[in-house]
Design a protein around this motif. Structure first.
Motif, PDB file in Angstrom:
ATOM      1  N   LYS A  76       0.836  -1.212   0.000  1.00 21.08           N
ATOM      2  CA  LYS A  76       0.000   0.000   0.000  1.00 21.08           C
ATOM      3  C   LYS A  76       0.870   1.261   0.000  1.00 21.08           C
ATOM      4  N   GLN A 103       2.203   1.710  -3.454  1.00 26.77           N
ATOM      5  CA  GLN A 103       1.158   2.227  -4.355  1.00 26.77           C
ATOM      6  C   GLN A 103       0.939   3.723  -4.117  1.00 26.77           C
ATOM      7  N   SER A 122       8.476   4.784  -8.899  1.00 21.54           N
ATOM      8  CA  SER A 122       8.387   3.716  -7.900  1.00 21.54           C
ATOM      9  C   SER A 122       9.394   3.986  -6.784  1.00 21.54           C
ATOM     10  N   GLN A 154       3.792   5.679  -5.677  1.00 24.45           N
ATOM     11  CA  GLN A 154       3.654   5.825  -7.138  1.00 24.45           C
ATOM     12  C   GLN A 154       2.579   6.847  -7.498  1.00 24.45           C
TER      13      GLN A 154
END
Length: 315
Positions: free
Chosen positions: A120, A123, A132, A126
């Motif tokens: 999480k 994510q 990343s 990003q």
């Protein structure tokens, strides 16, 4: 073992968001009201308050907090109000920009979050930074530190409690061989630390400590100034005994000349809903002073009140 004291029947999110709006209006900000609300709401409740605030008042609560508050208190409130995954993403990104020891926070996040929470956080990273976390970590580090950190943030560890003792025995032996050879960056050593479940690693480290005369971290102290070895020791501690690691971070933050508020805020805001109570017990055991007293002695004003509330000690 969280320390956060959230009411079982809190006011509605719209009531909380109206109260926060009130705290920003008038001649001065009502910091006490902000603390009484935000420091006593869990992550799900804080998210609802943010969503309701945006829907009702057409503003981002974080932006209003940013406008109204300042210095260490502001940083603590903003970090706390973020969703945990967003907070980890913000901390990780911030740490890649710091001039010194930027990799400690990355290691901490990668080693102490659950597999799902780490995903999480990646994510959220990003979504917010359009890159990343792996590429930023790889770009901002080099050598052995990069060799350890990139797989550490890339892993998806098994979370179960099962332990293979035969494997633990053979890997404890393998770790010992590599450490004796001073092959601290050996592929197998890094593979074991970055892929095994925490339960499996704990078994391996316990066997190492019992069978080879020294604790593994003592054997890794051959050069106390070596940054990679420091990081390696901290990684093992984070993966197998996180409260011991965090208690030490807090001790170093509080006991230095001039408090390291950056570290103090990070540990309290990220662990209050996880294991701050265990960290506090470890802290008291090692420093003979309760953590809340150490924080109270070393901080002041609204910042102190907010940290103490998160640590379960209002006032």
């Amino acid at each position: 073992m969280a320390t956060l004291k959230a009411p079982s029947q809190p006011p509605s999110p719209s009531e909380d968001s109206d109260q926060l709006r009130k705290a920003f209006q008038g001649w001065g900000t009502n910091e006490g009201l902000i603390i009484s609300i935000l420091a006593h709401r869990n992550a799900a409740q804080r998210k609802l308050i943010r969503d309701t605030y945006a829907a009702t008042h057409g503003e981002d609560l974080l932006k209003d907090l940013d406008k109204e508050l300042s210095s260490d208190f502001e940083r603590a409130v903003l970090l706390w109000t973020l969703d945990p995954a967003e907070r980890d993403a913000a901390l990780a990104n911030e740490s890649t920009k710091k001039l010194t020891a930027s990799y400690w926070v990355i290691m901490e996040i990668a080693s102490t979050r659950s597999a799902i929470d780490l995903i999480k956080a990646k994510q959220a990273y990003q979504a917010r930074f359009k890159r990343s976390i792996e590429e930023d970590v790889a770009y901002h580090t080099s050598g052995d530190i990069r060799k350890l950190l990139v797989p550490l943030v890339s892993t998806f560890r098994y979370e179960g409690d099962e332990v293979n003792m035969t494997l633990a025995k053979s890997e404890a032996k393998l770790l010992h061989e590599k450490i004796v050879e001073k092959a601290y960056n050996h592929d197998d050593l890094i593979r074991i630390l970055t892929t095994r479940s925490k339960a499996q690693l704990s078994a391996t480290v316990n066997l190492y400590n019992n069978e080879f005369g020294n604790a593994i971290n003592k054997d890794l102290k051959t050069d106390p100034k070596d940054e990679y070895l420091k990081l390696l020791r901290a990684t093992i501690k984070c993966l197998t005994y996180p409260e011991k690691y965090f208690a030490k971070v807090l001790r170093l933050a509080i006991n230095r000349l001039g408090t390291d508020e950056w570290a103090l805020t990070r540990v309290v805001t990220t662990r209050a809903e996880v294991d701050l109570q265990r960290i506090a017990e470890e802290y008291q055991r090692r420093n003979s002073i309760p953590l809340n007293k150490a924080i109270a002695n070393d901080t002041s004003g609204d910042y102190r009140s907010f940290l103490l509330a998160l640590a379960g000690h209002d006032g």
